[in-house]
Design a protein around this motif. Structure first.
Motif, PDB file in Angstrom:
ATOM      1  N   ALA A 177      32.415 -26.815  19.692  1.00  0.00           N
ATOM      2  CA  ALA A 177      32.311 -25.950  18.519  1.00  0.00           C
ATOM      3  C   ALA A 177      31.421 -24.768  18.883  1.00  0.00           C
ATOM      4  O   ALA A 177      30.275 -24.951  19.283  1.00  0.00           O
ATOM      5  CB  ALA A 177      31.738 -26.688  17.321  1.00  0.00           C
ATOM      6  N   ALA A 178      31.986 -23.578  18.750  1.00  0.00           N
ATOM      7  CA  ALA A 178      31.232 -22.349  18.960  1.00  0.00           C
ATOM      8  C   ALA A 178      30.866 -21.816  17.582  1.00  0.00           C
ATOM      9  O   ALA A 178      31.740 -21.569  16.758  1.00  0.00           O
ATOM     10  CB  ALA A 178      32.083 -21.325  19.714  1.00  0.00           C
ATOM     11  N   ILE A 179      29.568 -21.667  17.327  1.00  0.00           N
ATOM     12  CA  ILE A 179      29.098 -21.193  16.027  1.00  0.00           C
ATOM     13  C   ILE A 179      28.549 -19.778  16.206  1.00  0.00           C
ATOM     14  O   ILE A 179      27.616 -19.566  16.988  1.00  0.00           O
ATOM     15  CB  ILE A 179      28.016 -22.116  15.444  1.00  0.00           C
ATOM     16  N   VAL A 180      29.149 -18.823  15.482  1.00  0.00           N
ATOM     17  CA  VAL A 180      28.715 -17.433  15.572  1.00  0.00           C
ATOM     18  C   VAL A 180      27.796 -17.142  14.397  1.00  0.00           C
ATOM     19  O   VAL A 180      28.205 -17.239  13.239  1.00  0.00           O
ATOM     20  CB  VAL A 180      29.916 -16.460  15.564  1.00  0.00           C
ATOM     21  N   VAL A 181      26.539 -16.833  14.717  1.00  0.00           N
ATOM     22  CA  VAL A 181      25.530 -16.533  13.703  1.00  0.00           C
ATOM     23  C   VAL A 181      24.732 -15.311  14.151  1.00  0.00           C
ATOM     24  O   VAL A 181      24.459 -15.150  15.340  1.00  0.00           O
ATOM     25  CB  VAL A 181      24.590 -17.736  13.467  1.00  0.00           C
ATOM     26  N   THR A 182      24.364 -14.470  13.185  1.00  0.00           N
ATOM     27  CA  THR A 182      23.694 -13.223  13.556  1.00  0.00           C
ATOM     28  C   THR A 182      22.382 -12.972  12.823  1.00  0.00           C
ATOM     29  O   THR A 182      21.685 -12.025  13.152  1.00  0.00           O
ATOM     30  CB  THR A 182      24.634 -12.023  13.319  1.00  0.00           C
ATOM     31  N   THR A 183      22.042 -13.807  11.850  1.00  0.00           N
ATOM     32  CA  THR A 183      20.770 -13.611  11.160  1.00  0.00           C
ATOM     33  C   THR A 183      19.796 -14.701  11.591  1.00  0.00           C
ATOM     34  O   THR A 183      20.210 -15.822  11.902  1.00  0.00           O
ATOM     35  CB  THR A 183      20.938 -13.656   9.629  1.00  0.00           C
TER      36      THR A 183
END
Length: 120
Positions: free
Chosen positions: A61-67
Motif C-alpha cells: 500500500a502506497a499512501i500519498v500524504v502531503t500535510t
C-alpha cells in the motif's frame, strides 16, 4: 474524514467485485482537508485490517500524504499495522508519481472514478 467513513471504506473496498486479494493499493489522501480520528481509532483500524488481511495474499500500500498531520497519522497507521503483524507492506510518499512507481503502476495507467461507496 471520520472513523465511521474509514471503517465503511475498508468494508466496502474488501467486498467490491473488482477487488482481488494480493492487489497493491494506492491511497491518495492529498485532498483530505479534515480528519477527526483519535490515535486509538487508528490503532483499532490497523488491528482489524491486519486480522482481515491475514486471509489475503501479501500486498503493498502506497499512501500519498502531503500535510504534516496526515503524514503523522499515516505513519501511526503504518506502525500499528506492523505491530499487528499485517502482511501489507506500507510506505508513505509525498507525490503520486513516486507512489505509482513504487507499486509498479505504469505512467499511462488511468484511474477510474471510484464507485460511490469508496469515496470520502
Amino acid at each position: 474524514m471520520t472513523r465511521e467513513q474509514v471503517e465503511q471504506w475498508f468494508s466496502t473496498f474488501d467486498r467490491h467485485p473488482d477487488y482481488q486479494t494480493g492487489f497493491d493499493e494506492l491511497w491518495d489522501l492529498t485532498e483530505v482537508e479534515h480528519i477527526d480520528m483519535p490515535t486509538g481509532t487508528i490503532r483499532a483500524v490497523a488491528s482489524k485490517e491486519a486480522k482481515t488481511r491475514a486471509l489475503h495474499e501479501p500486498a503493498r500500500a502506497a499512501i500519498v500524504v502531503t500535510t504534516p498531520l496526515l503524514v503523522g497519522l499515516a505513519r501511526m497507521y503504518q506502525t500499528y499495522s506492523e505491530i499487528e503483524g499485517t502482511n501489507l507492506e506500507i510506505e508513505l510518499f509525498d507525490t503520486l508519481d513516486a507512489a505509482r512507481q513504487w507499486i509498479g503502476l505504469p505512467d499511462e495507467f488511468v484511474f477510474d472514478e471510484l464507485p460511490e461507496g469508496l469515496k470520502f
